[in-house]
Design an enzyme around this catalytic site. Structure first.
Site, PDB file in Angstrom:
ATOM      1  N   THR A  36       0.829  -1.218   0.000  1.00  0.00           N
ATOM      2  CA  THR A  36       0.000   0.000   0.000  1.00  0.00           C
ATOM      3  C   THR A  36       0.858   1.261   0.000  1.00  0.00           C
ATOM      4  OG1 THR A  36      -0.151  -0.168   2.408  1.00  0.00           O
ATOM      5  CG2 THR A  36      -2.007  -1.032   1.145  1.00  0.00           C
ATOM      6  N   GLY A  37       2.151   1.095   0.166  1.00  0.00           N
ATOM      7  CA  GLY A  37       3.042   2.258   0.183  1.00  0.00           C
ATOM      8  C   GLY A  37       3.434   2.646  -1.237  1.00  0.00           C
ATOM      9  N   LEU A  72       5.955  -0.505  11.488  1.00  0.00           N
ATOM     10  CA  LEU A  72       4.690   0.041  10.967  1.00  0.00           C
ATOM     11  C   LEU A  72       4.160  -0.781   9.794  1.00  0.00           C
ATOM     12  CD1 LEU A  72       5.719   2.487  12.680  1.00  0.00           C
ATOM     13  CD2 LEU A  72       4.834   3.977  10.902  1.00  0.00           C
ATOM     14  N   LYS A  90      -0.399 -12.893   8.514  1.00  0.00           N
ATOM     15  CA  LYS A  90       1.034 -13.250   8.430  1.00  0.00           C
ATOM     16  C   LYS A  90       1.902 -12.023   8.684  1.00  0.00           C
ATOM     17  CE  LYS A  90       1.120 -17.087   5.143  1.00  0.00           C
ATOM     18  NZ  LYS A  90       1.500 -17.434   3.756  1.00  0.00           N
ATOM     19  N   ASN A  98       9.710 -11.754  13.262  1.00  0.00           N
ATOM     20  CA  ASN A  98      10.996 -11.453  12.607  1.00  0.00           C
ATOM     21  C   ASN A  98      11.625 -10.171  13.151  1.00  0.00           C
ATOM     22  OD1 ASN A  98      11.108 -13.704  10.924  1.00  0.00           O
ATOM     23  ND2 ASN A  98       9.780 -12.740   9.399  1.00  0.00           N
ATOM     24  N   TYR A 144      -6.904  -8.338  10.939  1.00  0.00           N
ATOM     25  CA  TYR A 144      -6.177  -7.132  11.379  1.00  0.00           C
ATOM     26  C   TYR A 144      -6.242  -7.015  12.905  1.00  0.00           C
ATOM     27  CZ  TYR A 144      -4.895  -2.119  11.474  1.00  0.00           C
ATOM     28  OH  TYR A 144      -4.302  -0.904  11.708  1.00  0.00           O
ATOM     29  N   TYR A 158       8.310 -11.376  24.390  1.00  0.00           N
ATOM     30  CA  TYR A 158       9.750 -11.186  24.116  1.00  0.00           C
ATOM     31  C   TYR A 158      10.377 -10.294  25.191  1.00  0.00           C
ATOM     32  CZ  TYR A 158      10.585 -13.503  19.632  1.00  0.00           C
ATOM     33  OH  TYR A 158      10.787 -14.434  18.655  1.00  0.00           O
ATOM     34  N   ARG A 185     -10.209   4.786   3.277  1.00  0.00           N
ATOM     35  CA  ARG A 185     -10.585   5.246   4.611  1.00  0.00           C
ATOM     36  C   ARG A 185     -11.420   6.517   4.499  1.00  0.00           C
ATOM     37  NH1 ARG A 185      -5.004   4.196   7.837  1.00  0.00           N
ATOM     38  NH2 ARG A 185      -4.137   4.518   5.772  1.00  0.00           N
TER      39      ARG A 185
HETATM   40  P1  NAD Z   1      -0.186   2.458   4.985  1.00  0.00           P
HETATM   41  O1  NAD Z   1      -0.952   1.378   4.323  1.00  0.00           O
HETATM   42  O2  NAD Z   1      -0.090   3.775   4.296  1.00  0.00           O
HETATM   43  O3  NAD Z   1       1.305   1.999   5.331  1.00  0.00           O
HETATM   44  C1  NAD Z   1       1.657   0.685   5.611  1.00  0.00           C
HETATM   45  C2  NAD Z   1       2.963   0.385   4.895  1.00  0.00           C
HETATM   46  O4  NAD Z   1       3.370  -0.962   5.204  1.00  0.00           O
HETATM   47  C3  NAD Z   1       2.849   0.468   3.385  1.00  0.00           C
HETATM   48  O5  NAD Z   1       3.916   1.227   2.867  1.00  0.00           O
HETATM   49  C4  NAD Z   1       2.909  -0.991   2.931  1.00  0.00           C
HETATM   50  O6  NAD Z   1       3.413  -1.132   1.619  1.00  0.00           O
HETATM   51  C5  NAD Z   1       3.786  -1.603   4.002  1.00  0.00           C
HETATM   52  N1  NAD Z   1       3.610  -3.044   4.185  1.00  0.00           N
HETATM   53  C6  NAD Z   1       2.452  -3.730   4.310  1.00  0.00           C
HETATM   54  N2  NAD Z   1       2.701  -5.036   4.491  1.00  0.00           N
HETATM   55  C7  NAD Z   1       4.057  -5.181   4.488  1.00  0.00           C
HETATM   56  C8  NAD Z   1       4.926  -6.292   4.629  1.00  0.00           C
HETATM   57  N3  NAD Z   1       4.433  -7.535   4.782  1.00  0.00           N
HETATM   58  N4  NAD Z   1       6.253  -6.090   4.554  1.00  0.00           N
HETATM   59  C9  NAD Z   1       6.755  -4.834   4.357  1.00  0.00           C
HETATM   60  N5  NAD Z   1       5.980  -3.754   4.217  1.00  0.00           N
HETATM   61  C10 NAD Z   1       4.635  -3.920   4.289  1.00  0.00           C
HETATM   62  O7  NAD Z   1      -0.833   2.631   6.441  1.00  0.00           O
HETATM   63  P2  NAD Z   1      -0.559   3.707   7.581  1.00  0.00           P
HETATM   64  O8  NAD Z   1      -1.834   4.406   7.812  1.00  0.00           O
HETATM   65  O9  NAD Z   1       0.647   4.472   7.285  1.00  0.00           O
HETATM   66  O10 NAD Z   1      -0.311   2.738   8.823  1.00  0.00           O
HETATM   67  C11 NAD Z   1       0.992   2.482   9.325  1.00  0.00           C
HETATM   68  C12 NAD Z   1       0.879   1.605  10.573  1.00  0.00           C
HETATM   69  O11 NAD Z   1       0.104   2.282  11.571  1.00  0.00           O
HETATM   70  C13 NAD Z   1       0.202   0.268  10.329  1.00  0.00           C
HETATM   71  O12 NAD Z   1       0.859  -0.720  11.075  1.00  0.00           O
HETATM   72  C14 NAD Z   1      -1.184   0.475  10.863  1.00  0.00           C
HETATM   73  O13 NAD Z   1      -1.764  -0.730  11.321  1.00  0.00           O
HETATM   74  C15 NAD Z   1      -0.945   1.439  12.002  1.00  0.00           C
HETATM   75  N6  NAD Z   1      -2.158   2.232  12.296  1.00  0.00           N
HETATM   76  C16 NAD Z   1      -2.556   3.220  11.438  1.00  0.00           C
HETATM   77  C17 NAD Z   1      -3.714   3.929  11.733  1.00  0.00           C
HETATM   78  C18 NAD Z   1      -4.191   5.056  10.849  1.00  0.00           C
HETATM   79  O14 NAD Z   1      -5.244   5.653  11.130  1.00  0.00           O
HETATM   80  N7  NAD Z   1      -3.513   5.412   9.785  1.00  0.00           N
HETATM   81  C19 NAD Z   1      -4.478   3.621  12.865  1.00  0.00           C
HETATM   82  C20 NAD Z   1      -4.032   2.589  13.692  1.00  0.00           C
HETATM   83  C21 NAD Z   1      -2.869   1.913  13.404  1.00  0.00           C
HETATM   84  N1  UDP Z   2     -16.847   5.241   6.322  1.00  0.00           N
HETATM   85  C1  UDP Z   2     -17.886   5.831   5.621  1.00  0.00           C
HETATM   86  N2  UDP Z   2     -17.711   6.060   4.291  1.00  0.00           N
HETATM   87  C2  UDP Z   2     -16.554   5.787   3.635  1.00  0.00           C
HETATM   88  C3  UDP Z   2     -15.478   5.200   4.361  1.00  0.00           C
HETATM   89  C4  UDP Z   2     -15.671   4.934   5.701  1.00  0.00           C
HETATM   90  O1  UDP Z   2     -18.962   6.119   6.178  1.00  0.00           O
HETATM   91  O2  UDP Z   2     -16.479   6.061   2.429  1.00  0.00           O
HETATM   92  C5  UDP Z   2     -17.042   4.993   7.767  1.00  0.00           C
HETATM   93  C6  UDP Z   2     -16.719   3.569   8.200  1.00  0.00           C
HETATM   94  O3  UDP Z   2     -17.877   2.756   8.080  1.00  0.00           O
HETATM   95  C7  UDP Z   2     -16.306   3.775   9.648  1.00  0.00           C
HETATM   96  C8  UDP Z   2     -15.647   5.159   9.640  1.00  0.00           C
HETATM   97  O4  UDP Z   2     -16.101   5.802   8.465  1.00  0.00           O
HETATM   98  O5  UDP Z   2     -17.428   3.806  10.484  1.00  0.00           O
HETATM   99  C9  UDP Z   2     -14.131   5.097   9.635  1.00  0.00           C
HETATM  100  O6  UDP Z   2     -13.725   4.221   8.609  1.00  0.00           O
HETATM  101  P1  UDP Z   2     -12.210   3.985   8.213  1.00  0.00           P
HETATM  102  O7  UDP Z   2     -12.200   2.900   7.185  1.00  0.00           O
HETATM  103  O8  UDP Z   2     -11.591   5.282   7.878  1.00  0.00           O
HETATM  104  O9  UDP Z   2     -11.505   3.503   9.560  1.00  0.00           O
HETATM  105  P2  UDP Z   2     -11.888   2.438  10.698  1.00  0.00           P
HETATM  106  O10 UDP Z   2     -13.255   1.876  10.473  1.00  0.00           O
HETATM  107  O11 UDP Z   2     -10.819   1.419  10.598  1.00  0.00           O
HETATM  108  O12 UDP Z   2     -11.842   3.260  11.923  1.00  0.00           O
END
Ligand code: NAD
Ligand code: UDP
Length: 328
Positions: A36-37, A72, A90, A98, A144, A158, A185
């Site tokens: 997703t990056g 992350l 996974k 790892n 997730y 750990y 999102r």
């Molecule tokens: P994102 O999808 O933009 O970033 C995740 C990154 O991880 C991407 O660059 C993707 O390519 C990489 N990735 C995924 N699987 C991988 C793997 N197996 N090996 C190597 N790289 C891998 O998401 P984000 O919003 O930047 O989230 C970053 C972290 O923060 C995640 O762990 C997510 O669970 C956590 N998090 C984010 C939010 C949020 O609101 N954005 C909320 C809670 C937790």
């Molecule tokens: N949501 C929505 N319309 C959209 C995308 C998300 O109403 O187009 C709602 C979704 O059902 C959830 C909230 O917005 O209740 C946040 O969703 P998101 O996927 O951003 O994050 P998460 O559910 O993981 O908090």
């Protein structure tokens, strides 16, 4: 200066973290499998001699010499983590094993990006770190939610079994520039829909709530948790623990407690973009949490952390970013 590994460093949050760590003079190794990056998120860092990029999947072991690891790597948006749910589990389970193995071998400190999703559809509101959650173990979000819960378990084991220096942060909904256009999102969906004049897709009646944290505040919280001053040695205190002489390992909530219903949020985006979009109501996804708001007392007490960027300011910066992307 430290040598720091950021897994998922080419993602939304990871790219902002890499940038901040470089600005503070560190060497940064960004590791990503680009699920997703995107290289666009880090292209501006590529000329920096202290920045290194590795294409790698954390479900495979890797040997690196580093002082700190921010883990992350994991898809974060429901549409992406449900695309290949087995792979999501996974990434969160084999991946953290790892990274913990690496941290153990080179005695690095490791911070896990956990999530408010460990609380599931919470029956306690707002959520404090000592709440154990209400998670469906067999639903579409489980790969997730449960993956992140097992990752927390592995972090703690750990630490207790092998003395690995750990930090656990439970991140609540975060938004800002570099969220992917197709991320799915709510923040990116609503802004892109508003800018294109398309219907704003509210799921359900929009009465569910979320609390949104701007990315720079979140990154600040992650770094404070990683780098809090050492107060002593020995076993770390868990959430709510009273042992002030040892480093605080968490879990700690990092998020903005300002809570919005999704319908209010849609109306706010329409107003801020001056869009003619209308709101359409769509089916609510299964197991969508009804409410979410972090209790950040612990982050304030232990890290002196609190969000600084208001929702209006954060959304303005995010809308400006998406205007550039949608216009292209
Ligand atoms: P994102 O999808 O933009 O970033 C995740 C990154 O991880 C991407 O660059 C993707 O390519 C990489 N990735 C995924 N699987 C991988 C793997 N197996 N090996 C190597 N790289 C891998 O998401 P984000 O919003 O930047 O989230 C970053 C972290 O923060 C995640 O762990 C997510 O669970 C956590 N998090 C984010 C939010 C949020 O609101 N954005 C909320 C809670 C937790
Ligand atoms: N949501 C929505 N319309 C959209 C995308 C998300 O109403 O187009 C709602 C979704 O059902 C959830 C909230 O917005 O209740 C946040 O969703 P998101 O996927 O951003 O994050 P998460 O559910 O993981 O908090």
């Amino acid at each position: 200066m430290a040598r720091i590994l950021v897994t998922g460093g080419a993602g939304f949050i990871g790219s902002h973290l890499c940038e901040r760590l470089l600005n503070e003079g560190n060497e940064v190794i960004c590791l990503d499998n680009f699920f997703t990056g995107s290289k666009d998120n880090i292209i501006h860092l590529m000329d920096n001699k202290r920045f290194e990029l590795i294409r790698h999947d954390i479900i495979e072991p890797i040997l690196l010499e580093v002082d700190k690891v921010y883990n992350l790597a994991s898809p974060a948006s429901p549409i992406h983590y449900q695309y290949n749910p087995v792979k999501t589990t996974k990434t969160n389970v084999m991946g953290i094993i790892n990274m913990l193995g690496l941290a153990k071998r080179v005695r690095a400190r490791i911070l896990q990006a956990s999530t408010s999703e460990v609380y599931g559809d919470p029956t306690v509101h707002p959520q404090k770190e000592d709440y154990w959650g209400n998670v469906n173990p067999i639903g579409p979000r489980s790969c997730y939610d449960e993956g992140k819960r097992v990752a927390e378990t592995l972090m703690m084991d750990y630490h207790r079994q092998n003395g690995v220096d750990i930090r656990i942060v439970r991140i609540f909904n975060t938004y800002g520039p570099r969220m992917a256009l197709n991320d799915g999102r709510v923040v990116s969906n609503f802004i892109v829909q508003a800018l294109k004049g398309e219907d704003i897709t509210v799921y359900g009646e929009g009465s569910q709530t979320r609390s949104f944290c701007y990315v720079s505040d979140l990154v600040d919280g992650l770094m404070r948790m990683m780098d809090q001053p050492e107060k002593g040695s020995g076993q770390g205190s868990v959430a709510g623990g009273q042992q002030n002489q040892v480093p605080f390992i968490g879990p700690v909530n990092i998020g903005n407690p300002h809570e919005h219903t999704i319908l209010e949020f849609a109306e706010k985006i329409i107003a801020m973009t001056g869009s003619k979009s209308r709101i359409s109501f769509n089916p609510l996804p299964q197991d969508d949490p009804r409410q979410r708001q972090p209790d950040i007392t612990l982050a304030k007490e232990k890290l002196g952390w609190g969000p600084k960027v208001s929702i209006d300011e954060g959304l303005r910066l995010t809308i400006d970013y998406f205007k550039g992307k949608v216009g292209r």
